[in-house]
Design an enzyme around this catalytic site. Structure first.
Site, PDB file in Angstrom:
ATOM      1  N   ARG A 125     -18.559  55.953  31.426  1.00 35.46           N
ATOM      2  CA  ARG A 125     -17.315  56.300  32.146  1.00 35.46           C
ATOM      3  C   ARG A 125     -16.067  55.706  31.496  1.00 35.46           C
ATOM      4  NH1 ARG A 125     -20.587  55.059  36.550  1.00 35.46           N
ATOM      5  NH2 ARG A 125     -21.611  56.911  37.383  1.00 35.46           N
ATOM      6  N   LYS A 142      -4.509  62.748  24.527  1.00 40.25           N
ATOM      7  CA  LYS A 142      -5.257  63.966  24.819  1.00 40.25           C
ATOM      8  C   LYS A 142      -6.492  63.984  23.941  1.00 40.25           C
ATOM      9  CE  LYS A 142      -1.881  67.460  26.220  1.00 40.25           C
ATOM     10  NZ  LYS A 142      -1.448  68.842  25.893  1.00 40.25           N
ATOM     11  N   GLU A 158       5.096  69.932  12.125  1.00 39.43           N
ATOM     12  CA  GLU A 158       5.238  69.159  13.362  1.00 39.43           C
ATOM     13  C   GLU A 158       6.331  68.102  13.198  1.00 39.43           C
ATOM     14  OE1 GLU A 158       3.530  70.100  16.042  1.00 39.43           O
ATOM     15  OE2 GLU A 158       1.714  71.097  15.298  1.00 39.43           O
ATOM     16  N   LYS A 206       7.175  61.374  19.796  1.00 37.24           N
ATOM     17  CA  LYS A 206       6.021  61.744  20.627  1.00 37.24           C
ATOM     18  C   LYS A 206       5.762  60.676  21.683  1.00 37.24           C
ATOM     19  CE  LYS A 206       1.641  63.812  21.189  1.00 37.24           C
ATOM     20  NZ  LYS A 206       0.544  64.611  20.665  1.00 37.24           N
ATOM     21  N   GLU A 240       0.877  65.296  31.649  1.00 42.41           N
ATOM     22  CA  GLU A 240       1.379  66.662  31.659  1.00 42.41           C
ATOM     23  C   GLU A 240       1.605  67.170  33.083  1.00 42.41           C
ATOM     24  OE1 GLU A 240      -1.157  69.165  29.277  1.00 42.41           O
ATOM     25  OE2 GLU A 240       0.509  69.510  27.936  1.00 42.41           O
ATOM     26  N   ARG A 277       6.331  66.970  28.969  1.00 38.15           N
ATOM     27  CA  ARG A 277       5.495  67.029  27.770  1.00 38.15           C
ATOM     28  C   ARG A 277       5.497  68.420  27.140  1.00 38.15           C
ATOM     29  NH1 ARG A 277       0.172  63.226  26.936  1.00 38.15           N
ATOM     30  NH2 ARG A 277      -0.444  64.079  24.950  1.00 38.15           N
ATOM     31  N   ASN A 335       5.630  71.642  22.833  1.00 35.26           N
ATOM     32  CA  ASN A 335       5.096  72.969  22.508  1.00 35.26           C
ATOM     33  C   ASN A 335       6.138  73.897  21.895  1.00 35.26           C
ATOM     34  OD1 ASN A 335       2.394  72.641  23.195  1.00 35.26           O
ATOM     35  ND2 ASN A 335       2.873  72.871  25.378  1.00 35.26           N
ATOM     36  N   HIS A 383       5.172  76.801  19.765  1.00 34.97           N
ATOM     37  CA  HIS A 383       3.720  76.936  19.883  1.00 34.97           C
ATOM     38  C   HIS A 383       3.253  78.172  20.641  1.00 34.97           C
ATOM     39  CE1 HIS A 383       3.573  73.021  18.052  1.00 34.97           C
ATOM     40  NE2 HIS A 383       2.261  72.960  18.150  1.00 34.97           N
ATOM     41  N   HIS A 393       0.518  80.154  18.772  1.00 31.98           N
ATOM     42  CA  HIS A 393      -0.815  80.458  19.295  1.00 31.98           C
ATOM     43  C   HIS A 393      -1.101  81.955  19.229  1.00 31.98           C
ATOM     44  CE1 HIS A 393      -0.589  76.473  21.743  1.00 31.98           C
ATOM     45  NE2 HIS A 393      -1.079  76.281  20.535  1.00 31.98           N
ATOM     46  N   HIS A 427      -2.648  75.655  11.320  1.00 29.31           N
ATOM     47  CA  HIS A 427      -1.874  75.507  12.549  1.00 29.31           C
ATOM     48  C   HIS A 427      -0.388  75.247  12.264  1.00 29.31           C
ATOM     49  CE1 HIS A 427      -0.736  74.342  16.586  1.00 29.31           C
ATOM     50  NE2 HIS A 427      -0.368  73.147  16.150  1.00 29.31           N
TER      51      HIS A 427
HETATM   52  N1  LIG Z   1      -5.003  65.637  20.786  1.00 28.33           N
HETATM   53  C1  LIG Z   1      -3.848  66.191  20.499  1.00 28.33           C
HETATM   54  O1  LIG Z   1      -2.808  65.870  21.098  1.00 28.33           O
HETATM   55  C2  LIG Z   1      -3.786  67.241  19.423  1.00 28.33           C
HETATM   56  C3  LIG Z   1      -2.554  67.669  18.917  1.00 28.33           C
HETATM   57  C4  LIG Z   1      -2.552  68.587  17.875  1.00 28.33           C
HETATM   58  C5  LIG Z   1      -3.741  69.054  17.356  1.00 28.33           C
HETATM   59  N2  LIG Z   1      -4.926  68.613  17.869  1.00 28.33           N
HETATM   60  C6  LIG Z   1      -6.213  69.053  17.318  1.00 28.33           C
HETATM   61  O2  LIG Z   1      -6.314  68.562  15.996  1.00 28.33           O
HETATM   62  C7  LIG Z   1      -7.165  69.421  15.244  1.00 28.33           C
HETATM   63  C8  LIG Z   1      -6.519  69.716  13.926  1.00 28.33           C
HETATM   64  O3  LIG Z   1      -6.313  68.489  13.243  1.00 28.33           O
HETATM   65  P1  LIG Z   1      -6.278  68.422  11.656  1.00 28.33           P
HETATM   66  O4  LIG Z   1      -5.278  69.375  11.177  1.00 28.33           O
HETATM   67  O5  LIG Z   1      -6.182  66.986  11.289  1.00 28.33           O
HETATM   68  O6  LIG Z   1      -7.681  69.053  11.284  1.00 28.33           O
HETATM   69  P2  LIG Z   1      -9.059  68.427  10.758  1.00 28.33           P
HETATM   70  O7  LIG Z   1      -9.414  67.210  11.499  1.00 28.33           O
HETATM   71  O8  LIG Z   1     -10.030  69.540  10.779  1.00 28.33           O
HETATM   72  O9  LIG Z   1      -8.723  68.033   9.255  1.00 28.33           O
HETATM   73  C9  LIG Z   1      -8.378  69.055   8.345  1.00 28.33           C
HETATM   74  C10 LIG Z   1      -9.270  69.013   7.111  1.00 28.33           C
HETATM   75  O10 LIG Z   1      -8.918  67.887   6.329  1.00 28.33           O
HETATM   76  C11 LIG Z   1     -10.064  67.126   5.978  1.00 28.33           C
HETATM   77  N3  LIG Z   1      -9.574  65.751   5.830  1.00 28.33           N
HETATM   78  C12 LIG Z   1      -9.228  64.903   6.803  1.00 28.33           C
HETATM   79  N4  LIG Z   1      -8.666  63.806   6.276  1.00 28.33           N
HETATM   80  C13 LIG Z   1      -8.665  63.973   4.930  1.00 28.33           C
HETATM   81  C14 LIG Z   1      -8.214  63.187   3.848  1.00 28.33           C
HETATM   82  N5  LIG Z   1      -7.594  62.011   4.031  1.00 28.33           N
HETATM   83  N6  LIG Z   1      -8.413  63.660   2.604  1.00 28.33           N
HETATM   84  C15 LIG Z   1      -9.009  64.862   2.409  1.00 28.33           C
HETATM   85  N7  LIG Z   1      -9.431  65.645   3.395  1.00 28.33           N
HETATM   86  C16 LIG Z   1      -9.256  65.194   4.638  1.00 28.33           C
HETATM   87  C17 LIG Z   1     -11.039  67.410   7.065  1.00 28.33           C
HETATM   88  O11 LIG Z   1     -12.357  67.230   6.616  1.00 28.33           O
HETATM   89  C18 LIG Z   1     -10.741  68.868   7.403  1.00 28.33           C
HETATM   90  O12 LIG Z   1     -11.468  69.691   6.546  1.00 28.33           O
HETATM   91  C19 LIG Z   1      -7.391  70.644  16.095  1.00 28.33           C
HETATM   92  O13 LIG Z   1      -8.697  70.595  16.626  1.00 28.33           O
HETATM   93  C20 LIG Z   1      -6.366  70.525  17.199  1.00 28.33           C
HETATM   94  O14 LIG Z   1      -6.799  71.100  18.420  1.00 28.33           O
HETATM   95  C21 LIG Z   1      -4.963  67.720  18.885  1.00 28.33           C
HETATM   96 ZN   LIG Z   2       0.918  71.724  17.007  1.00 27.62          ZN
END
Ligand SMILES: NC(=O)c1ccc[n+]([C@@H]2O[C@H](COP(=O)([O-])OP(=O)(O)OC[C@H]3O[C@@H](n4cnc5c(N)ncnc54)[C@H](O)[C@@H]3O)[C@@H](O)[C@H]2O)c1
Ligand SMILES: [Zn+2]
Ligand SMILES: NC(=O)c1ccc[n+]([C@@H]2O[C@H](COP(=O)([O-])OP(=O)(O)OC[C@H]3O[C@@H](n4cnc5c(N)ncnc54)[C@H](O)[C@@H]3O)[C@@H](O)[C@H]2O)c1
Ligand SMILES: [Zn+2]
Lengths: 371, 371
Positions: B131, B153, B195, B237, B247, B252, B256, B259, B263, B276
């Site tokens: 938990r 999140k 971003e 942020k 939210e 918050r 977006n 976005h 999306h 993205h």
């Molecule tokens: N929690 C939140 O508030 C929030 C906000 C925005 C996005 N997200 C989520 O984040 C995700 C996208 O994040 P992302 O863009 O980091 O994607 P990701 O985690 O898939 O990373 C992108 C790619 O980069 C590679 N990688 C990571 N670090 C690396 C490094 N230092 N060197 C080489 N390769 C590396 C990974 O293996 C992957 O193939 C989505 O699932 C999205 O929903 C969450």
């Molecule tokens: Zn975004």
């Protein structure tokens, strides 16, 4: 007759005070017709309800669904197979997929209808869908009415570890209708009484007196006595939870009276041999004996507890116990700090304390006193 | 050179203020050697760490694990396959089983090393195990550094619905080391810049000026400029999250910006065609055009935004867009209230507002302006 009972016209409400997460527990008999109104009072306008129910209580679930539909709210319902194995990651994932498929969104409300298994599972589903949507508990076992539906602990099991995954997520409303007891098997009902007796011992001497006088009526499921016992149990649990919502201050640990022994009995006897409440009954006996051995309370506590548990037709000894196997299990229990055994022990009826650094030899003697 | 930069000796800390859930974001370059000390400062004595990392960043994960082990803390590490499909119920269940198998308990700490995928997944695992246990974010993509690792999140996907399941669960520490950018592919890095630009437009005109002057150095990953851009992004942020942690107030939603369009672009182009951040870049252009059409801001906002995005080598149009398919997707978006389209739109650089009841014809025109 107890004076508070006399002033209770049959229905009553206990409130769980947790700031903006406070909610009412409604206790009644044969009140299905008033469910929709109570639901609307607690939740306001709701456009979509996801009703998750134990397959064993389908008629109850259907009656509640019909009530909600009266207010022209859309209701989707999913039956979950009865039994502990439904508290799994697989079932969790299936319900979430189903909710998405039914078009659930962050304004949807989950209603859990069943025992502790359904409440824990559906509660965790509600806590996780869209990072948390509102939910209502409709407990249909005595254990769920007096214990699992109140307090916001939700969760599922990993193989080999109960309640290992979950969230603290409070319901918006707990709706208790003792009519549900009509179909509950005797063994399950009596098992729930062990937790009722527990509240008397740990927190409410007056309630314990009441149980001494009314055990027979309680065993016979007299609706008035039953409602009163549920009410006092929920009041005690709500008090403790209100002081320690997330199990951080240690206060909530008093709810585990008898449970360190009970868990060891359940684990070594093989889960399923004894019902949880039966193990708790025996565990409370062991705890009371330990308290007496350690000079924490007098022998009268054990005597009175024994009589009430017996009057509730609960087991007070476990001759088949594998004592040698129980101690190692207890050493792995969460309440062990730095290798020292700790127990919730009574000082008198209505009061317990946390006792640390207990000699394992004393624990073994206390176990053997009830085997 | 910017005066705040001049007074910044290279490392700095941004704090996210959320009462007893507050935590520091540490930003540095080549600071692995100081990780163990920062970890101990935020978490105190820790006996067991569960390090969950993206298989693509194994060397980083190993270096951090070695650091933690220096303090004689036990570290277990699990590699997760790279990519969005790892944000699944199946992977969630596997990690929980692994943790139980490694003897994790409620005092264990999860450390997430990777991009947003790993942070979201490991964060939800930490939120749910027993938990809720403590966790640390070590983001290794630019998007994770400026966005997903901050704000609490966490979550996973259901098939066909991103981030549908999860929890709000804040980390104890966010550890950002820009050296991780060394191995990050250009397209992913530039995508993260969208971003960064977003924060300038929605909340910080001075920072936007800075980006106009320093876009070239930022694209070239100049460590000092990069640290400053990450810092300002995290400050923005953290400010927004501090005002609306769960939210609920609507504040918050300003995060977006762009976005709703993005999306719809991502959904209709098929997830994966655009990164993205690339979709966000185009989406911000559409949002700025819409704001101008609705008389909410002057044409200069779009001009300046266009120049910065182009300097960051981000796409500003999407000729392949399926405009007819985009509108229905937008109508299903969370920000639609009672069938009316709502958008976060700029009034000037550094300020946005929520605009409701927008005419779909205006939206379509804004989309077509960038196809
Ligand atoms: N929690 C939140 O508030 C929030 C906000 C925005 C996005 N997200 C989520 O984040 C995700 C996208 O994040 P992302 O863009 O980091 O994607 P990701 O985690 O898939 O990373 C992108 C790619 O980069 C590679 N990688 C990571 N670090 C690396 C490094 N230092 N060197 C080489 N390769 C590396 C990974 O293996 C992957 O193939 C989505 O699932 C999205 O929903 C969450
Ligand atoms: Zn975004
Ligand atoms: N969340 C908490 O704070 C908390 C506290 C205590 C126990 N629990 C959990 O609760 C669970 C046990 O709860 P339980 O004892 O209610 O078990 P349960 O939910 O499995 O119900 C017991 C049996 O009774 C059946 N049943 C339920 N209502 C019925 C009715 N009205 N008529 C006939 N049959 C009915 C069920 O199908 C089941 O076979 C465990 O998983 C335990 O971990 C949780
Ligand atoms: Zn119990």
């Amino acid at each position: 007759m107890n004076s508070e009972l006399a002033s209770d016209p049959g229905e009553s409400t206990v409130s769980v005070d947790l700031g903006d997460r406070s909610y009412p527990i409604h206790i009644a008999t044969g009140a299905t017709g008033r469910f929709a109104a109570a639901f609307a009072r607690s939740l306001g306008d709701v456009s979509h309800v996801l009703l998750i129910y134990d397959a064993a209580v389908e008629p109850w679930a259907e009656a509640l669904a019909a009530q909600i539909r009266v207010e022209s709210t859309r209701v989707d319902a999913a039956a979950v197979p009865s039994g502990e194995p439904s508290k799994s990651i697989a079932q969790f994932g299936q319900l979430l997929d189903w909710m998405l498929d039914r078009g659930a969104d962050r304004r949807s409300v989950v209603v859990a209808v069943g025992g502790g298994v359904i409440g824990d599972l559906a509660g965790f589903v509600a806590a996780s869908f869209a990072r948390g949507i509102r939910f209502v508990q409709v407990p249909t076992t005595l254990l769920a009415m007096v214990d699992s539906s109140v307090g916001g602990k939700t969760g599922i099991n990993l193989s080999g570890a109960k309640n290992m995954v979950g969230a603290f997520w409070q319901p918006e409303l707990v709706w208790i209708d003792t009519l549900a007891m009509k179909t509950l098997p005797d063994r399950s009902y009596l098992s729930g009484l062990a937790e009722v007796v527990k509240y008397g011992v740990i927190d409410d001497a007056v309630f314990f007196d009441y149980l001494e006088s009314n055990a027979k009526a309680l065993v016979e499921r007299d609706p008035e006595v039953l409602r009163y016992a549920i009410r006092q149990s929920c009041l005690a649990k709500a008090r403790v939870v209100g002081e320690d919502e997330r199990e951080t201050s240690g206060r909530r640990a008093i709810l585990n009276y008898g449970h360190t022994f009970a868990h060891a009995i359940e684990a070594t006897a093989g889960y399923g041999t004894l019902l949880h409440g039966e193990a708790v009954s025996i565990g409370m006996q062991m705890a009371a004996s330990l308290a007496i051995r350690l000079g924490r309370c007098d022998a009268g506590v054990l005597e009175r507890q024994t009589e009430v548990l017996q009057a509730c037709r609960l087991p007070i000894t476990f001759p088949e116990a594998d004592v040698a196997a129980m101690l190692p299990v207890m050493m792995r229990d969460k309440k062990v700090a730095h290798g020292k055994l700790r127990f919730i022990l009574p000082t008198k009826i209505g009061h317990v304390e946390l006792v640390g650094d207990v000699d394992p030899a004393e624990v073994e003697t206390a176990i053997r006193a009830h085997c």
